[in-house]
Structures are given as structure tokens and as C-alpha cells.
Design a protein around this motif. Structure first.
Motif, short mmCIF file in Angstrom:
data_model
loop_
_atom_site.label_atom_id
_atom_site.label_comp_id
_atom_site.label_asym_id
_atom_site.label_seq_id
_atom_site.Cartn_x
_atom_site.Cartn_y
_atom_site.Cartn_z
N ALA A 105 14.00 5.54 2.77
CA ALA A 105 12.63 6.03 2.62
C ALA A 105 12.38 7.23 3.53
O ALA A 105 11.75 8.22 3.12
N PHE A 106 12.91 7.16 4.74
CA PHE A 106 12.73 8.31 5.65
C PHE A 106 13.49 9.53 5.15
O PHE A 106 13.03 10.66 5.31
N ASP A 107 14.64 9.28 4.56
CA ASP A 107 15.40 10.41 4.02
C ASP A 107 14.63 11.10 2.92
O ASP A 107 14.60 12.34 2.83
N VAL A 108 14.00 10.29 2.02
CA VAL A 108 13.22 10.88 0.93
C VAL A 108 12.00 11.62 1.48
O VAL A 108 11.58 12.66 0.97
N ALA A 109 11.41 11.08 2.55
CA ALA A 109 10.23 11.72 3.13
C ALA A 109 10.53 13.16 3.55
O ALA A 109 9.65 14.03 3.50
N SER A 110 11.77 13.41 3.93
CA SER A 110 12.12 14.77 4.37
C SER A 110 11.99 15.79 3.26
O SER A 110 11.88 16.99 3.51
N MET A 111 11.97 15.32 2.01
CA MET A 111 11.82 16.24 0.89
C MET A 111 10.42 16.82 0.82
O MET A 111 10.20 17.86 0.18
N TYR A 112 9.45 16.20 1.50
CA TYR A 112 8.05 16.64 1.42
C TYR A 112 7.58 17.32 2.72
O TYR A 112 6.38 17.40 3.00
N THR A 113 8.53 17.83 3.45
CA THR A 113 8.17 18.52 4.71
C THR A 113 8.10 20.03 4.54
O THR A 113 7.81 20.75 5.51
N ASP A 114 8.34 20.52 3.33
CA ASP A 114 8.41 21.97 3.09
C ASP A 114 9.44 22.63 4.01
O ASP A 114 9.35 23.82 4.32
N GLN A 115 10.41 21.80 4.45
CA GLN A 115 11.47 22.28 5.34
C GLN A 115 10.92 22.93 6.62
O GLN A 115 11.55 23.80 7.24
N ASP A 116 9.73 22.46 7.00
CA ASP A 116 9.12 22.92 8.26
C ASP A 116 9.86 22.23 9.40
O ASP A 116 9.84 21.00 9.51
N PRO A 117 10.52 22.99 10.33
CA PRO A 117 11.30 22.36 11.41
C PRO A 117 10.46 21.42 12.29
O PRO A 117 10.96 20.38 12.72
N LYS A 118 9.23 21.79 12.52
CA LYS A 118 8.39 20.94 13.37
C LYS A 118 8.11 19.61 12.70
O LYS A 118 8.15 18.55 13.33
N ILE A 119 7.81 19.66 11.39
CA ILE A 119 7.53 18.41 10.68
C ILE A 119 8.78 17.56 10.58
O ILE A 119 8.74 16.33 10.77
N ASP A 178 0.83 -1.21 0.00
CA ASP A 178 0.00 0.00 0.00
C ASP A 178 0.86 1.26 0.00
O ASP A 178 0.49 2.26 -0.63
N ALA A 179 2.00 1.23 0.68
CA ALA A 179 2.88 2.40 0.69
C ALA A 179 3.40 2.69 -0.71
O ALA A 179 3.43 3.85 -1.16
N ILE A 180 3.82 1.63 -1.40
CA ILE A 180 4.34 1.83 -2.76
C ILE A 180 3.24 2.35 -3.68
O ILE A 180 3.47 3.22 -4.53
N LYS A 181 1.99 1.82 -3.51
CA LYS A 181 0.87 2.27 -4.33
C LYS A 181 0.59 3.74 -4.09
O LYS A 181 0.33 4.50 -5.05
N SER A 182 0.59 4.19 -2.84
CA SER A 182 0.34 5.60 -2.52
C SER A 182 1.36 6.49 -3.19
O SER A 182 1.03 7.52 -3.78
N ILE A 183 2.65 6.06 -3.14
CA ILE A 183 3.71 6.89 -3.73
C ILE A 183 3.58 6.92 -5.24
O ILE A 183 3.85 7.94 -5.89
N SER A 184 3.13 5.81 -5.82
CA SER A 184 3.00 5.77 -7.29
C SER A 184 1.91 6.71 -7.77
O SER A 184 2.00 7.26 -8.87
N ILE A 185 0.84 6.86 -6.97
CA ILE A 185 -0.23 7.77 -7.37
C ILE A 185 0.23 9.22 -7.19
O ILE A 185 0.08 10.03 -8.10
N ARG A 186 0.77 9.52 -6.03
CA ARG A 186 1.29 10.86 -5.78
C ARG A 186 2.32 10.77 -4.66
O ARG A 186 1.96 10.41 -3.53
N PRO A 187 3.57 11.05 -4.94
CA PRO A 187 4.58 11.04 -3.88
C PRO A 187 4.19 12.05 -2.79
O PRO A 187 3.82 13.20 -3.09
N SER A 188 4.27 11.62 -1.54
CA SER A 188 3.85 12.50 -0.45
C SER A 188 4.61 12.12 0.82
O SER A 188 5.25 11.06 0.90
#
Length: 1288
Positions: free
Chosen positions: A390-404, A357-367
Motif C-alpha cells: 500500500a505504501f509503494d502504491v501511495a508513492s504513485m500519487y506524490t507527483d514525484q515531489d522529493p519532499k512528499i 474507511d481506507a478502502i472506501k476512500s480509495i474506491s471513491i478516488r485513489p489518492s
């Protein structure tokens, strides 16, 4: 905090307003259509199903700001920036009115009443207006709100109208325009509001200063629960779900938040690209529609994800999976649902499906959620390196928000820890805490605590108990971690991701620590841990606690705790005893003895309420327990809950019924309550015997009679505590009772000069003087009471308003008791109304207070006096507790009164020194003439009837009559001028006080004469007749003389047996006679007998004031002119022989004296002839006493009569002011030789010529020769003092 429920992609977007801002949106009741308003000055009517614009509604001349739809959907109203309102048809979208000029400024809000009959509009002009929907005319006057109106909403019933303004929330009855409530809801402006469908709650949103949502109870208008926190900027709009379960809010922070109404939990967030200004729910509640500065309306689906999230948090994983699967089937491109189902699979350890399911979600829209779900799934499959990527890539979708970013790294650490990468996880957490010092520490603490808990459980299972206890202790020591922390609600994302039970984390850690400590045999620490846990959880949670004894039965653990508890109690280690007994009680069902012991330990710690609960438990478990009742009583007494104390007789009866002799004996160690009450009552009456009848209660401001004073005492804590303590001891503790009663009834008396306006009894009766208008005399009463209250006194007395002057009985008692009242007061405050605050020293001496009659006794009587100036500041700013001990103030009083300072401090009422006392009072004045006498009653310690209207002469006459009768002192008869109408022997005015007799000089050989005089009774009055013992000289000649005196005055020459000739001046005409012209009428010159001439101390006078048990210990009046004590040089008293006193007496009788001229009126009655000058008589130079008669004279106003005459031999002397020539006669019938000696610094010496007196080495001359012949001696008066005595 990362919002896993944050949605950034709407289901649909409605565009069509010419790229203009969307300011308003509403859904019509038919569920098919939506209407929007925009800054392009138009409205649009939309088909919700197709998204097509059905109608372009034009007519506004300015930006459309707001719109609303009636409940039946038939009417649409819109308002713009210029204050215009247009009404539209709900079906066709056609305008029903031309623009209506509703307000002078832009319209912020509008709402239809539920019945559609009224439209409410609110504007920046500060007005809310109501419009009739049939005529579209304004209905009534506008509501003036005081500041900008931000939002208006009718309640569901239409009975209330809520208005949000810049300053507050206002609730009105729209029918009457009455404001029924007003409250400050938010700091800053109140931007929006909405009602719940049932009308029981009002929900409000604040501005940027307070971007919270608050819920209010519409019956009390009190806030319900805590503010909802989630937005970071102004909340522009609020909408409520049709079912009343959810709230949606649009904010300047570019988010629309979805809240659960029940607990204010944020369950979803919808992100806009720009500020949303409006928000609403679809009619079926499945969607949210919001829009604003992004120039469109966005539609958001809320049912599937939010419902699945709730089910996931509640642990209903199958329901959550079904909802998410249904949502995926409905929309196969819903990437968020795939990511959330991946989390769900990971919680069920279905790592393959989770990764799929994680791979499917990313294939539809990376988030962000997609890559997080992938990282968790990979770590779960032990693909650690791939998971890290995977966690490293996830950091690209945090809008560089320090809290996130911060929260993302926490999730990564948890995933690594769950994959047994403990060291790496702990290192990451350590670096995260150190590298982000400004980040919120709570998330990191929560994660570290939970992971530490897992380690503790692991080592506990490995039987490493000490290590496990350390882990659990570390968990509980996290600063942000406690039983009351709402971490479960704040970090629901952790629950959704990992299924953590954060809600019971604290309790689990405590239970596990107790378990580990018991297994490690650290019982004391286990007790403390268990107590800490139970002290910080509610009763419901306590019930859910499981036994943690681990191998040792509850009974065994309890026995250990009880034994150690008894030991601790025995050595007064109350804290340890309480902890140990509490642990035993929690483990088992204890006996009443355990609760009794814990109650005693709590009493030792003064934990009165807790001790009471345990004591009540004792009597509940064992109703016949005498110990339980005693503990209840002690606890109630300690808590000062005296009124709730159980009747003491119950406890005593329990003891009487006890089979144990020792318990029955305890009854004897207590006092019956009725006996204690009687002792207290007796002490109260003894104390009030010397207190005024009425007193001002400075605490309540009420005037209280005697009954009210006693009732106030019985209602006081002092009385209840005293009664309780008294019954606890075998003795009545009378000293303690008297002390408490005396302190409670301490009274402050006021001494003052009456002014023009004074508060009288009727002015304050049954009124609180504190609440009266503070003018005139009332202000004086108020200030006096305040000064007394501030000084710590409950009772105060003031003569103007505390005496019922209509009651003759009360006036009589008050005047006769006033000296005693002042004497027994705790403090007398002297108010100097004529002494300003800036007065220099000496103002007190000049004050009119020193000239008034009544203030004389008010100065002498009190033991403690404090002087206050006109503004109620301390005189001379002297803060000493007693101004009678202030040298400066006492010096002023000495100068003003002529009274020695020591006498002012130790004054004793009575007849002693009566001459001085009248002299002190002679210059004082009173407003009422009789008060000249009445004000002196207390000074002389006498009680007489008070008869206002009797006039001054009669009042003074009765006073002086009593002085003569009680003291025997006839100095009041020494006067000149007009006689009193009361008695001719007394003056018409207060008599002058002549100087006291000269220093005594003592002849001898007068013992017989002395004895005769000693037998005479004291002067006395009876039926206005004066019985006067006297020495009389018969007048033998009265001749009228020619003189230059006034015509009204006549001078007579008088001759009397044994006296030198003398002259008198009088207004009365006397019958002239001489030896050649005798008459039958008898005239006498008499010397009134004064018993003080005998030189014998008056012991009765010393007891005069000692009858009062509270009298001054030392009543000596220093410097008194009436002090006749005899002392040798050096101050030692002389034990005198009668002969010595006889000599003194004869010397006094030989000196000039004031004589009375008496004229016989009828048989045995004489009248005193008044003279304008003192009649000074002097005995002749003779050696016989045949012409001196001793007797008693008595008479009425116009008469005096001689009752008896005694003749005998005597020694007569005469003296001048410079020297004294003695004719010493010696009648030596028994041929006995007498010597006359004087004690001086030197001794007496005997010569051939006789005995010589030696004074400082100087020979004076012989007094008696060896043949006992009469010898003439000339001596200066100053040598002849009281230092002589007789010896044979």
C-alpha cells in the motif's frame, strides 16, 4: 513535509468568463450572490446556490483587475488596466457611472470606507486617490506613496487607511492625509494586506523574495510573533474569515493556504492547477472562493476537515470522529473525509474500521491520503507485506515531489516500527538519511528520536537502566532536537496520524534519563541531567515535573546531594556545588543554609545576580540571618549595584543582636560607613588642594566647580565601589583610598598661546561643550577635551575658560596657584597653534609658545608634557608617554630656552638660583604688562597680591623686593640705566643678570672679620624701605670732569678711602667737594652684602619646596651657577673649618665689585645715584682694614641710611684678571703657627723656606716662612681654587 490536509478537489467550480483569467472575486452581504472580474473586460454576478450567472456586466475597455463591494452591498466598484473605474448597482448589476479616468496606469486595489462615503483606489502610478461616492469626484489631493501601490484597505473603524507599496507599508489618517506610520514589512514588495475585524492587527503578505505572512500590532506597528512560512512564491491576495479566526492566502505557488490567526499555523491547503490571483471567504465562513489563471472560481469546504483536524490534534477524538462522519453523511463521495476517519480509527487501534474507511476512500478516488491510511491499517493488523504494498502504491500519487516522497517513507518506517518491525524500520531510516543527503534532516531526526524514546522506555521497564540511559541520551543528542524546537507545530501530521506527543517529547526524554541514571546509581550524572533539564524549561513546565528518584525518597536524594555539595564547595569546585545544591533544592523544601551555600558557590563563579537571588531567599526564610545580609551585600557589590546595597547598619545590628559571641565579634572586623565616608572625603579634599577650582568634565562636556566635581565622584562607580570595599575591612585602607581618589581626579592641563578668539567662561558655562558649534576657541576646547578623554582622563583645565576673570579673588588664587596646579597635573598638553602637521624638526624651538611669559612656568612645572601640533597630532609623531623624556624634543627646548635639559626635567621652584631663573625669563613677553612679574610668582615659589593696573615697574618691584627679602641675594641691585619708581635701588625694567662672581680665591687670617659679616641679617624691605647690609667706603672727593659723552650725561671723578680712584657717568648733578672744599653732606660707595660670599649652604632654601608633600623628590638644579658645594677630587664632600671659608671670603672681597654711590638726604637716609654704566670699584693695596666699614643700610625710594659700623683688623687683597698678587698679613697675637696647604694629586712638601704648594708636580713658591713674616706671592688665578683648608 506531506500535507495530509491538502485538498485538490473543490466542491464546485464557477466558469463563464470566456476561458479568461479570473482576477477578482467578492461575495455580497446577502450571502446569495457573488461578483467576479476577468481579463475578458467584464464582470459577472452569480447566484451562489445555483451557480448561475445572473448578470453580465459590460463597460470596461480593458482587463478588469480588481473589484470591491460596499459594506451594505449597494455598490460595486471595479478597476481595469487602463486606470478606469466603473460603479455598479449592487442589486441589479447595472452601471451607475461611465468609466472614470481615475489613474494613468492600471489599478491594483480599491476599497470602500466602512460608511460607504468614500472609495479608495491605488495604482501603479504610485498614487492613492479618494473618491466621494455621491458625486464621484476626487476628494482632496491624492496621496503620493512613492512607488507602486499594491493594495489599499480601510480599518474596520474607517479611521485609518493602510497602503501596501512596493517599498513599505504606509498608514494614513484618511481625513487629514497625515501619515501616522510607515514601516518595511517584507523584503521585496508588499503585495497584499487585510485588517482583523477588531482592528488590533494588520496582516500582510510579501512577494517572491519574502513569501511570508506577517502580523502587526496596530498600536505599536511592531511585528507580532514569527513570520508564517508555507508559501514558496509571491502572495497575491489575503482574506480574513468573518469571525476573525482564519486567514486565507493565494500564491503563485498554485496553492491557497488556510491559516489559524492565533498562532499562524497552516491547517489546510487547497491546490489549484494554475496560479490563484484572488481569494475570499463566504459570508458564513464555511467556504473559500478562489480563482486565477485556471479561468474559474473554485469553492472549497473548510469547516469539517479543518475542525476535525484541530480536535484530533487536541486529543478530542470523539469530536473529530463526529465531524468527519457528519461530513461523510453530507457528501458520501468525500474521499478525503473517509481517509481522515481511517487515521482516527487507527489511533484508537480499531484496525478493521480503519482499513474499511481506507478502502472506501480509495474506491471513491485513489489518492495519496487514501493509500497511506490503508498502509497504516494493514501494518496495524500485522499484514506487513500488504502494508508495504500500500505504501509503494501511495508513492504513485506524490507527483514525484522529493519532499512528499521523503515524508511518505518516514510514515512507512513508523508504521513498521509500531508493528514491531524495529530492525526494518531502523534500516529504512538509516538508508533514508544516507540516500537523501539534500533533504531536510529535521523530519528524519524527529522520527528517529521518537522511536529511540520508545525503545528506551521499553528497556527501562525491563530494568536495563544503563541501556535505557544511553537511549534517552541519544534522543537528546539529536542536533535538531531541543526543548525550544517547535516540532509539535511543524509536524502536526505525525500527531494526526499516530497521536505522538511531540510537544513534551524533550521533557519526557530528560525525565526518563534522570530516572534511569538514579536507578543506575549514577548520582552525579543524574544531577547534571536534571540541571540541564531545569535550565532549559520554563517555570510552568517545572511545576509539572514529577519526582524521578525511583525508590529512594526525595529527602534521601537531597541529603546525598547536600553532602556532596558541601564537599565540592569546600574545595572551591563551584560548578559541582551549584549543580548539587540545585538538585537538592528542586527535590525538597531546603533550609536557608542550603540557599546560603549555593549563593556562596555562585559568588565564587561571579554569578552576581543568581547569587543575589539565593541570598535574598536566605533572608526571606530567616529574617534574622546575618549571613543572608552579608551575602546580599557581596552580591550587590559584585554586580556593581551599589545604590541598591542594603544599609550596612542593618547587617551590623544583626550581628550585634546575635547570641553567638563569634558573630558579634565579626562586627569588629568592619568599618562603619560614616567613618569610611569621612576618610574618603578627607582624601578628596587633600587631592583637590592642588587642583584648579573649575574643571572640564571630558565625559559630560560640562564645566564643573569644586562642588560639582565632588558630587560627580560621589555618583561614580569608583566611589561606590570604594565605599563598599572600605567598609568590608577592619582597617580604613588609606593607601587604597588615596590611590582611587588620585586616579579619579587626575587632571590634564593645557598650555597654549592665546589666539585672537578664545572661549571664555561665559561661552561654556552650563553648556555641553561637545554640542557647541565647533568654531574659533570652542573648537580648541573641544579638541583638547577629546584628546584628554581619549587618553583616559576625566578632568581637564584650560586657562581661557576655567577662570572667572570677573572675580578678583579667583584670579588672585589662580595666579598664585597655577604653578602648583601644573606641577601636580597628571599630564600637561602643549598646543602649538603655529606648528603645522608637516613641520620638520626644529619647529618647536621656533614656536611663539617659547617666547611667552606664562608658558615659561607651564614648561618647567609639569612632570609629564606632550606637545601637539596645530591639527592636534603629536609633535614629530612622537608617541612616547612623556616628551620631557624625548631626547630630540628636549634638545629643541634646550636650544630655544637656553636651559639645560636636566634642569627642565627636575626644576624646583624657590629662591635657589634666582639669578639664573630671571635670566631664563628675561626674553619672555606678555600681553598684559603686569604679567611679566605675575608669571614668575610660581617660579620663585612666592605668593603676592595680584593688582592689575599697578603697572609693570611696581609689579616687578614687589617681586624683586620679595626675592631680596626671602633669599638675601642682592644680585637684582646690579643694574645700570633708569631707576624704578618703586625703589631707587631697583631698575625700571627687569634687571639684566650679570655673570656670577669669579671663581673663589681664599686669603686667610680673617676669622674675626668673617664672624662679623656672618652676624649680619639678610636684606629686607619694610614699608618700601630697603634695609641693606653692606661694606661702605667713605667718599672723600667728587670732581666734575670734561668728557665727550652726551650732553645729558655728566662724568665725575670719585675718590674713596680704601678704594682706587674711579669715574662715574650719571644724569644727576652732584655737589663737588674735596679735602680743601669740604661739605656736610655724606657720600658713600658701598658694596651690598651678599650672604653667598660666606660660602655657607642655605639649608632653609632646600626646604623651600619640600613643604609640599607632593614635591619633587630631587630638587637639585644641575649646572646651577649658584651651586657652592665643596667637594674633593672624586666628588667626595669636604668637611670645612671656619678658616678655610674665611680665606675664600677675603679673596672674593679683594676682587673688583659693582659699587653703589649713595648720597645722604637727611639724617640716616640715603639715595642711590643712578649711573649709566656699572661703577666698578677695587680695594687698594693696603694692610689695614680701618677704611672698610661693615654695617646695615636702610632707606626709602629716595634714601638709604647706615645703621652701624664695625671696625677691625683685616686682610686686604687685590687681583687682576690674569694674576693675583697677594699681600698676606699675619696677626700672630698668640704666637701660634699656621700652615696653608692644598690637596692635589700629589702631597704637599715642606722645605727650609717654608710650605710649598704642589700642583701636578709643579712647585709654586713659599707662602709663609718660618718666622711668620708677610710674604709676597704671585700665582695664576686658576690655581687658587676651593681646595684649600686650614690646619694648625
Amino acid at each position: 513535509m506531506l500535507e495530509l490536509s491538502q485538498i485538490a478537489t473543490p466542491l464546485r467550480e464557477f466558469k463563464g468568463h470566456k476561458e479568461c483569467m479570473m482576477a477578482a472575486v467578492a461575495v455580497l452581504p446577502d450571502k446569495r450572490r457573488m461578483v467576479t472580474g476577468s481579463c475578458d473586460k467584464t464582470l459577472r454576478l452569480w447566484d451562489l446556490k445555483t451557480g448561475v450567472v445572473l448578470k453580465n456586466m459590460e463597460g470596461h475597455r480593458s482587463d478588469v483587475q480588481v473589484l470591491t463591494v460596499s459594506g451594505d452591498g449597494q455598490l460595486i466598484a471595479s478597476g481595469d488596466l487602463k486606470g478606469d473605474v466603473i460603479i455598479w448597482h449592487g442589486e441589479t448589476g447595472n452601471s451607475l457611472t461611465e468609466p472614470i479616468k481615475a489613474h494613468s496606469s492600471w489599478i491594483n486595489s480599491m476599497d470602500f470606507s466602512p460608511d460607504r462615503t468614500v472609495l479608495a483606489t491605488g495604482s501603479c502610478d504610485g498614487l492613492t486617490k479618494l473618491w466621494n461616492t455621491k458625486t464621484w469626484e476626487q476628494q482632496g489631493n491624492p496621496v503620493k506613496c512613492g512607488s507602486d501601490v499594491k493594495c489599499v484597505r480601510y480599518s474596520p473603524s474607517g479611521q485609518l487607511l493602510a497602503i501596501a507599496t512596493k517599498d513599505n507599508i504606509q498608514i494614513y489618517n484618511p481625513g487629514t492625509r497625515e501619515c501616522v506610520a510607515s514601516f518595511k514589512a517584507h523584503n521585496g514588495s508588499n503585495m497584499s494586506l487585510t485588517w482583523t475585524p477588531d482592528g488590533t492587527r494588520l496582516v500582510t503578505g510579501g512577494s517572491a523574495l519574502d513569501p511570508t505572512i506577517r502580523k502587526w500590532d496596530t498600536t505599536t506597528w511592531e511585528q507580532v510573533g514569527d513570520p508564517w512560512i508555507g508559501h514558496s512564491s509571491q502572495i497575491n491576495a489575503i482574506a480574513i474569515h468573518p469571525a476573525g479566526i482564519l486567514i486565507a492566502s493565494a500564491s503563485d505557488d498554485n496553492h491557497v493556504c488556510l491559516w489559524r490567526l492565533s498562532d499562524g499555523q497552516n491547517i489546510a491547503t487547497f491546490k489549484h492547477s494554475s496560479t490563484p490571483l484572488c481569494v475570499t471567504f463566504s459570508v458564513n465562513g464555511k467556504h473559500i472562493l478562489s480563482g486565477g489563471q485556471d479561468n474559474m472560481i473554485s469553492e472549497w469546504a473548510i469547516l469539517a476537515i479543518t475542525t476535525a483536524r484541530v480536535a484530533c490534534i487536541d486529543g478530542d477524538l470523539s469530536t473529530a470522529e463526529g465531524l468527519l462522519t457528519q461530513d461523510i453523511n453530507t457528501n458520501v463521495n468525500n474521499h478525503a473525509s473517509y481517509a481522515h476517519r481511517s487515521f482516527l480509527m487507527a489511533r484508537q487501534y480499531n484496525w478493521d474500521r480503519a482499513l474499511q474507511d481506507a478502502i472506501k476512500s480509495i474506491s471513491i478516488r485513489p489518492s495519496l491520503t487514501g493509500y497511506i491510511s490503508k498502509g497504516i491499517a494493514l501494518c496495524g493488523k500485522d499484514r506487513i507485506a500488504d502494508g508495504r504494498a500500500a505504501f509503494d502504491v501511495a508513492s504513485m500519487y506524490t507527483d514525484q515531489d522529493p519532499k512528499i516522497l521523503h515524508f511518505l517513507l518516514l510514515i512507512k518506517a513508523i508504521a513498521l516500527f509500531n508493528a514491531d518491525q524495529h530492525d526494518e524500520a531502523n534500516l529504512l531510516l538509516k538508508e533514508l538519511a544516507a540516500g537523501c543527503p539534500n533533504a531536510d534532516a529535521l523530519p528524519c531526526d524527529v522520527v528517529q528520536a521518537y522511536l529511540r524514546l520508545q525503545l528506551g522506555i521499553k528497556v527501562l521497564d525491563d530494568a536495563r537502566y544503563e541501556e535505557a540511559a544511553d537511549h534517552f541520551t541519544a534522543v537528546l543528542n539529536f542536533s535538531a532536537f531541543s526543548s525550544s524546537s517547535s516540532i509539535h507545530a511543524m509536524y502536526e501530521d505525525l500527531v494526526v496520524l499516530f497521536g505522538w506527543d511531540l510537544e513534551s517529547l524533550w521533557l519526557t526524554a530528560n525525565q526518563k534519563r534522570c530516572n534511569a541514571l538514579v536507578r543506575a546509581d549514577r548520582l552525579q550524572d543524574a544531577v547534571k541531567s536534571y540541571q540541564y533539564m531545569t535550565d532549559n524549561i520554563d517555570e510552568t513546565t517545572k511545576v509539572s515535573c514529577v519526582e524521578w528518584s525511583n525508590g529512594k525518597s526525595s529527602q534521601e536524594c537531597s541529603a546525598i546531594f547536600l553532602t556532596k555539595g558541601d564537599t565540592a564547595l569546600a574545595v572551591n569546585d563551584f560548578d559541582s556545588a551549584i549543580h548539587l545544591y540545585s538538585a537538592a533544592i528542586d527535590l525538597t523544601s531546603p533550609s536557608d543554609a542550603v540557599f546560603a551555600n549555593r549563593s556562596m558557590a555562585k559568588l565564587g563563579k561571579k554569578l552576581w545576580e543568581d547569587a543575589l537571588l539565593d541570598a535574598q531567599k536566605v533572608t526571606e526564610l530567616n529574617p534574622s540571618s546575618n549571613v543572608g545580609y552579608r551575602l546580599i551585600r557581596l552580591a550587590l557589590r559584585g554586580a556593581q549595584r551599589y545604590d541598591e546595597a542594603i544599609p550596612f547598619e542593618i547587617m551590623l545590628s544583626k550581628w550585634d543582636d546575635s547570641p553567638e559571641a563569634q558573630i558579634r565579634y565579626m562586627h569588629q572586623q568592619y568599618v562603619c560607613p560614616s567613618e569610611a565616608e569621612d576618610a574618603i572625603q578627607k582624601a578628596v579634599w587633600m587631592e583637590l588642594e592642588y587642583a584648579p577650582l573649575r574643571l572640564l568634565n571630558t565625559s559630560t562636556g560640562l564645566l564643573c566647580d569644586r562642588a560639582a566635581q565632588i558630587n560627580a565622584f560621589k555618583m561614580s562607580a569608583e566611589y561606590k565601589e570604594l565605599l563598599s570595599c572600605t567598609t568590608e575591612h577592619s582597617g580604613l585602607q588609606l593607601d587604597r583610598i588615596k590611590e582611587v581618589v588620585a586616579i579619579y581626579f587626575r587632571c590634564v592641563m593645557l598650555s597654549h598661546r592665546w589666539e585672537e578668539k578664545e572661549a571664555l567662561l561665559h561661552d561654556i558655562q552650563d553648556k555641553d561643550v561637545r554640542e557647541l558649534k565647533g568654531v574659533g576657541g570652542i573648537a580648541k576646547v573641544q579638541s583638547f577635551c577629546k584628546v584628554a578623554r581619549d587618553a583616559g582622563y576625566l578632568w581637564a583645565w584650560m586657562d581661557t575658560c576655567c577662570i572667572d576673570k570677573k572675580s578678583n579673588t579667583e584670579v588672585q588664587e589662580s595666579i598664585n596657584s597655577m604653578f602648583v596646579w601644573y606641577h601636580h597635573s597628571a599630564l600637561t598638553i602643549v598646543y602649538l597653534c603655529d606648528v603645522p602637521s608637516s613641520s620638520p624638526p626644529g619647529a618647536l624651538a621656533r614656536s611663539v609658545w617659547n617666547k611667552r611669559g606664562w608658558t615659561f612656568q607651564e614648561l618647567l612645572a609639569p612632570k609629564v608634557v606632550i606637545f601637539y601640533r596645530k591639527d592636534w597630532s603629536l609633535y614629530l609623531d612622537d608617541r612616547s608617554p612623556n616628551h620631557k623624556e624625548s631626547p630630540a624634543i628636549m634638545k629643541e627646548l634646550e636650544d630655544a630656552t637656553g636651559i639645560d635639559a636636566r634642569a627642565l626635567m627636575t626644576f624646583c621652584p624657590g629662591m635657589s638660583g634666582a639669578r639664573e631663573k630671571l635670566q631664563w625669563a628675561s626674553k619672555r613677553v606678555t600681553t598684559v604688562q603686569e604679567d611679566v612679574a605675575y608669571s614668575l610668582f610660581g617660579i620663585f615659589g612666592i605668593t603676592l597680591p595680584v593688582i592689575y593696573g599697578e603697572k609693570k615697574q611696581n609689579a616687578l618691584g614687589r617681586l624683586m623686593q620679595e626675592i631680596v627679602a626671602r633669599s638675601g641675594d642682592i644680585f637684582v641691585l646690579d643694574w645700570i640705566g633708569e631707576p624704578s619708581e618703586f625703589n631707587s635701588c631697583l631698575p625700571a625694567i627687569s634687571p639684566p643678570t650679570p655673570p656670577p662672581p669669579h671663581a673663589p680665591f681664599h686669603p686667610y687670617l680673617a676669622l674675626k672679620f668673617y664672624v662679623e659679616l656672618e652676624q649680619l641679617r639678610a636684606p629686607r624691605f619694610a614699608n618700601c624701605r630697603l634695609h641693606l647690609p653692606c661694606i661702605s667706603y667713605r667718599v672723600t672727593e667728587v670732581r666734575r670732569m670734561h668728557s665727550q659723552t652726551q650732553e645729558a650725561l655728566i662724568m665725575y671723578k670719585i675718590k674713596a678711602d680704601g678704594l682706587h680712584d674711579l669715574l662715574i657717568i650719571t644724569k644727576e648733578t652732584l655737589v663737588q667737594f674735596w679735602w680743601a672744599k669740604p661739605i656736610q653732606q655724606t657720600f658713600l660707595l658701598v658694596r651690598p652684602w651678599d650672604r653667598y660670599l660666606l660660602g655657607v649652604p642655605d639649608f632653609a632654601e632646600q626646604l623651600d619646596f619640600a613643604d609640599d608633600p607632593k614635591s619633587i623628590e630631587d630638587c637639585t638644579e644641575p649646572g646651577s651657577l649658584m651651586d657652592h658645594s665643596d667637594k674633593l677630587p672624586g666628588g667626595l664632600p669636604v668637611e670645612e673649618e671656619p678658616g678655610s671659608r674665611a680665606l675664600r671670603l677675603m679673596v672674593r672681597l679683594g676682587q673688583p665689585f659693582d659699587a653703589f654711590l649713595l648720597a645722604q638726604q637727611r639724617v640716616g637716609e640715603y639715595k642711590r645715584i643712578a649711573s649709566d654704566y656699572n661703577i666698578i670699584a677695587q680695594v687698594k693695596d693696603i694692610v689695614s682694614i680701618d677704611n672698610m666699614d661693615i654695617g646695615t643700610a636702610s632707606g626709602a625710594i629716595a634714601s638709604l641710611c647706615v645703621h652701624s659700623t664695625l671696625h677691625g683688623s683685616f686682610l686686604s687683597t687685590m687681583a687682576t684678571s690674569a694674576s693675583l698678587h697677594d699681600h698676606v698679613g699675619l696677626q700672630n697675637d698668640k704666637k701660634k703657627f699656621w700652615r696653608y696647604e692644598r690637596f692635589t694629586a700629589n702631597t704637599s712638601a715642606s722645605t727650609e723656606d717654608g710650605i710649598y704648594l704642589l700642583d701636578a708636580g709643579t712647585t709654586i713658591g713659599p707662602i709663609i716662612d718660618d718666622e711668620c713674616k708677610f710674604v709676597h706671592v704671585s700665582l695664576p688665578m686658576t690655581y687658587l681654587t676651593s681646595d684649600f683648608f686650614w690646619s694648625s
